[in-house]
Design an enzyme around this catalytic site. Sequence first.
Site, PDB file in Angstrom:
ATOM      1  N   GLN A 171      39.682  37.086  32.188  1.00  0.00           N
ATOM      2  CA  GLN A 171      39.876  38.439  32.721  1.00  0.00           C
ATOM      3  C   GLN A 171      39.099  39.445  31.876  1.00  0.00           C
ATOM      4  O   GLN A 171      39.170  39.442  30.646  1.00  0.00           O
ATOM      5  CB  GLN A 171      41.380  38.773  32.724  1.00  0.00           C
ATOM      6  CG  GLN A 171      41.740  40.084  33.393  1.00  0.00           C
ATOM      7  CD  GLN A 171      41.569  40.073  34.915  1.00  0.00           C
ATOM      8  OE1 GLN A 171      41.555  39.025  35.557  1.00  0.00           O
ATOM      9  NE2 GLN A 171      41.426  41.249  35.495  1.00  0.00           N
ATOM     10  N   ASP A 186      35.182  32.973  39.449  1.00  0.00           N
ATOM     11  CA  ASP A 186      34.793  34.391  39.525  1.00  0.00           C
ATOM     12  C   ASP A 186      33.354  34.548  40.027  1.00  0.00           C
ATOM     13  O   ASP A 186      32.949  35.642  40.416  1.00  0.00           O
ATOM     14  CB  ASP A 186      34.861  35.035  38.123  1.00  0.00           C
ATOM     15  CG  ASP A 186      36.164  35.783  37.863  1.00  0.00           C
ATOM     16  OD1 ASP A 186      36.784  36.242  38.836  1.00  0.00           O
ATOM     17  OD2 ASP A 186      36.531  35.916  36.681  1.00  0.00           O
ATOM     18  N   LYS A 195      47.647  37.869  40.222  1.00  0.00           N
ATOM     19  CA  LYS A 195      46.941  36.617  40.530  1.00  0.00           C
ATOM     20  C   LYS A 195      47.877  35.417  40.382  1.00  0.00           C
ATOM     21  O   LYS A 195      47.880  34.503  41.210  1.00  0.00           O
ATOM     22  CB  LYS A 195      45.718  36.461  39.607  1.00  0.00           C
ATOM     23  CG  LYS A 195      44.614  37.463  39.919  1.00  0.00           C
ATOM     24  CD  LYS A 195      43.463  37.452  38.908  1.00  0.00           C
ATOM     25  CE  LYS A 195      42.477  38.557  39.254  1.00  0.00           C
ATOM     26  NZ  LYS A 195      41.303  38.602  38.359  1.00  0.00           N
TER      27      LYS A 195
HETATM   28  N1  L34 Z   1      37.212  38.081  35.223  1.00  0.00           N
HETATM   29  N2  L34 Z   1      37.905  40.256  35.504  1.00  0.00           N
HETATM   30  C1  L34 Z   1      37.573  39.074  36.042  1.00  0.00           C
HETATM   31  N3  L34 Z   1      37.615  38.841  37.383  1.00  0.00           N
HETATM   32  C2  L34 Z   1      37.997  39.828  38.233  1.00  0.00           C
HETATM   33  O1  L34 Z   1      37.967  39.628  39.557  1.00  0.00           O
HETATM   34  C3  L34 Z   1      38.376  41.072  37.713  1.00  0.00           C
HETATM   35  N4  L34 Z   1      38.835  42.111  38.497  1.00  0.00           N
HETATM   36  C4  L34 Z   1      38.515  43.484  38.113  1.00  0.00           C
HETATM   37  C5  L34 Z   1      38.862  43.659  36.638  1.00  0.00           C
HETATM   38  N5  L34 Z   1      38.537  42.507  35.809  1.00  0.00           N
HETATM   39  C6  L34 Z   1      38.288  41.276  36.322  1.00  0.00           C
HETATM   40  C7  L34 Z   1      40.047  42.089  39.101  1.00  0.00           C
HETATM   41  O2  L34 Z   1      40.718  41.078  39.266  1.00  0.00           O
HETATM   42  C8  L34 Z   1      39.430  44.291  39.023  1.00  0.00           C
HETATM   43  N6  L34 Z   1      40.397  43.332  39.515  1.00  0.00           N
HETATM   44  C9  L34 Z   1      41.568  43.682  40.259  1.00  0.00           C
HETATM   45  C10 L34 Z   1      42.514  42.751  40.642  1.00  0.00           C
HETATM   46  C11 L34 Z   1      43.641  43.121  41.344  1.00  0.00           C
HETATM   47  C12 L34 Z   1      43.873  44.427  41.676  1.00  0.00           C
HETATM   48  C13 L34 Z   1      42.942  45.371  41.297  1.00  0.00           C
HETATM   49  C14 L34 Z   1      41.808  44.987  40.589  1.00  0.00           C
HETATM   50  C15 L34 Z   1      45.121  44.791  42.392  1.00  0.00           C
HETATM   51  O3  L34 Z   1      46.027  44.011  42.454  1.00  0.00           O
HETATM   52  N7  L34 Z   1      45.201  46.010  42.930  1.00  0.00           N
HETATM   53  C16 L34 Z   1      46.375  46.458  43.677  1.00  0.00           C
HETATM   54  C17 L34 Z   1      47.338  47.273  42.846  1.00  0.00           C
HETATM   55  C18 L34 Z   1      46.869  47.657  41.487  1.00  0.00           C
HETATM   56  C19 L34 Z   1      47.887  48.354  40.577  1.00  0.00           C
HETATM   57  O4  L34 Z   1      49.047  48.564  40.981  1.00  0.00           O
HETATM   58  O5  L34 Z   1      47.477  48.693  39.449  1.00  0.00           O
HETATM   59  C20 L34 Z   1      45.870  47.282  44.852  1.00  0.00           C
HETATM   60  O6  L34 Z   1      46.606  47.409  45.832  1.00  0.00           O
HETATM   61  O7  L34 Z   1      44.752  47.799  44.783  1.00  0.00           O
END
Ligand code: L34
Length: 288
Positions: free
Chosen positions: A96, A119, A52
């Site tokens: 988060q 969020d 982020k």
């Molecule tokens: N407050 N907490 C709050 N807001 C959110 O919107 C989230 N979420 C979830 C968990 N907790 C939170 C996220 O941001 C899940 N989440 C999230 C954010 C980014 C990615 C996955 C979940 C992400 O970048 N995924 C990539 C690679 C992940 C990796 O390498 O571990 C993808 O390509 O899916």
Amino acid sequence: MTIIDGKLTAQQLRAEIAAEVAEMVAAGKAAPHLVAILVGNDGASQTYVANKEKMCGECGFRSTVLRLPAETTEEELLARVEELNNDPEVDGFIVQLPLPKHIDEQRVIEAISPRKDVDGFTPINVGAMVLGLECFVPATPAGILELLKRYNVPTSGKKCAVIGRSNIVGRPMSILLSQKGWDATVTLCHSRTANLAEVVREADIVVAALGIPGFVKGDMVKEGATVIDVGITRVAADNARGWRVVGDVDYDEVAPKCEYITPVPGGVGPMTIISLMKNTLIAAKRRK
Ligand code: L34
């Protein structure tokens, strides 16, 4: 079968957002400022918050990450939330999740000013969303809807099965898909759903958001369905990092049957991040 490329779509959206921010700045306005509070040392949360922060930079935003130790008390965290609520330099902020077990997550969420709740987790925003009023739409469902729109996946009159009733994905997703404009007929499935496989097999669109790796098997999906995989579980793997990310869908079995499918990684995850940027831009525009 078409693979829905969340990474590429997020890059396109990023360019749109960055262009708008550049205009704002050229007009003498301050760039949007997002703050993320990260409590403790959960590896996955650190990755997501880092992603982020990086995306903020790429959009031309200001960003701050408040890293607090795992032992932070609920009162200390609430005090930080209150500071951010009152900080005129902050357009939006997130806490988060998940938080350490000794902290009451709901109490912390309820302390966030709805105007800065990018969020979309506060009761005011959730209520506004349910009523179809102006609100911050939670980032993961917003990102999924954007993918459906950009890939021209029809939703009107379609049967949707959403698997998982979490406050951050499943429940808001089920509500949004049923609203005017999306017009789907939604079934929200969960751990107590009877004949879950049968319900899912009927669906034109499946959103898997339950957090069990490989849960959706080939025989649970109708031929020609669209499958959105929200799962992001880390499992041990024989690579340099020692782990890899797997979704809630058994991709090898399911993909051949699909009209559209999202991969993991590179599907919903990047769209979650870009949707948070969109909300932050909206928050900044509302404040100025
Ligand atoms: N407050 N907490 C709050 N807001 C959110 O919107 C989230 N979420 C979830 C968990 N907790 C939170 C996220 O941001 C899940 N989440 C999230 C954010 C980014 C990615 C996955 C979940 C992400 O970048 N995924 C990539 C690679 C992940 C990796 O390498 O571990 C993808 O390509 O899916």
